[in-house]
Design a protein around this motif. Structure first.
Motif, short mmCIF file in Angstrom:
data_model
loop_
_atom_site.label_atom_id
_atom_site.label_comp_id
_atom_site.label_asym_id
_atom_site.label_seq_id
_atom_site.Cartn_x
_atom_site.Cartn_y
_atom_site.Cartn_z
N ARG A 1 0.84 -1.20 0.00
CA ARG A 1 0.00 0.00 0.00
C ARG A 1 0.87 1.25 0.00
N ALA A 2 1.90 1.27 0.83
CA ALA A 2 2.80 2.43 0.87
C ALA A 2 3.50 2.61 -0.47
N ARG B 1 2.35 1.71 -3.44
CA ARG B 1 1.34 2.22 -4.38
C ARG B 1 1.06 3.69 -4.13
N GLN B 2 0.90 4.07 -2.87
CA GLN B 2 0.63 5.46 -2.55
C GLN B 2 1.81 6.35 -2.92
N TRP B 3 3.03 5.84 -2.75
CA TRP B 3 4.21 6.62 -3.12
C TRP B 3 4.23 6.87 -4.62
N ASP C 1 1.65 6.99 -6.59
CA ASP C 1 0.60 7.98 -6.85
C ASP C 1 1.09 9.39 -6.57
N LEU C 2 1.78 9.55 -5.45
CA LEU C 2 2.33 10.86 -5.10
C LEU C 2 3.33 11.35 -6.14
N PRO D 1 5.57 4.18 4.93
CA PRO D 1 4.23 4.71 5.26
C PRO D 1 4.30 6.12 5.86
N VAL E 1 5.14 8.59 3.10
CA VAL E 1 3.96 8.89 2.29
C VAL E 1 3.14 9.99 2.96
N SER F 1 2.72 13.65 1.34
CA SER F 1 1.37 14.13 1.05
C SER F 1 1.14 15.52 1.65
N ASP G 1 -10.99 5.69 4.88
CA ASP G 1 -10.34 6.28 3.70
C ASP G 1 -9.07 5.54 3.34
N ASP G 2 -8.74 5.60 2.05
CA ASP G 2 -7.52 5.04 1.50
C ASP G 2 -6.35 5.94 1.84
#
Length: 164
Positions: free
Chosen positions: A17-18, A20-22, A24-25, A94, A97, A101, A163-164
């Motif tokens: 998840r971290a 994927r979020q990274w 996205d960022l 995490p 991220v 953000s 929330d995601d």
């Protein structure tokens, strides 16, 4: 992210998840960073033009404020890259991220201010000063609508508390 059909989120580990979020960022940063760097580059050249010396004190002050806001925005939007480089390999993705953000949101807020003051400056030079607030205010409202109001509305309308 919620799978509406099956009522469950993605099946991924905290590290996945971290990651994927990274990613996205990084995609978000690429868009905002490029825009602010081009804008700041143009702004930095204005002071060296012959016209700058003939500007009034309000315009020169607005220009200085705009350059400072643009510089702060660039710093906030470039910050996640440095942050990642300095913490990479320390198993805190995490947390990275979350901080990245926050830096991106700060950079976007500063970008709104930069674009608004740049528009104010240009319109003060190009038009009747009495028109400037009437021209700038709706553009600022548009930025706020597109960048904050619509996403926040969509988030509250289409997501649950998890929330995601």
């Amino acid at each position: 992210m919620i799978d509406r059909e099956h009522g469950r989120g993605r099946e991924e580990t905290a590290d996945e998840r971290a990651d994927r979020q990274w990613q996205d960022l990084l995609q978000e940063i690429r868009v905002a960073q490029t825009g602010v760097q081009i804008l700041l580059g143009f702004l930095l050249t204005v002071v060296f033009t012959p016209r700058y010396a003939s500007l009034g004190s309000i315009e020169q002050t607005t220009y200085i404020l705009t350059v400072i806001l643009g510089s702060l925005s660039a710093g906030a939007l470039i910050g996640p890259v440095s942050f990642h480089r300095l913490v990479s390999g320390h198993r805190i993705k995490p947390e990275a991220v979350v901080w990245a953000s926050r830096l991106i949101l700060t950079g976007i807020l500063l970008l709104v201010a930069t674009l608004t003051t740049a528009l104010f400056l240009i319109l003060r030079v190009a038009t009747d000063n009495g028109l400037v607030p009437w021209l700038v205010a709706p553009v600022l409202a548009w930025y706020l609508l597109c960048w904050f109001v619509l996403p926040l509305w969509a988030r509250s309308r289409y997501t649950s508390n998890s929330d995601d």
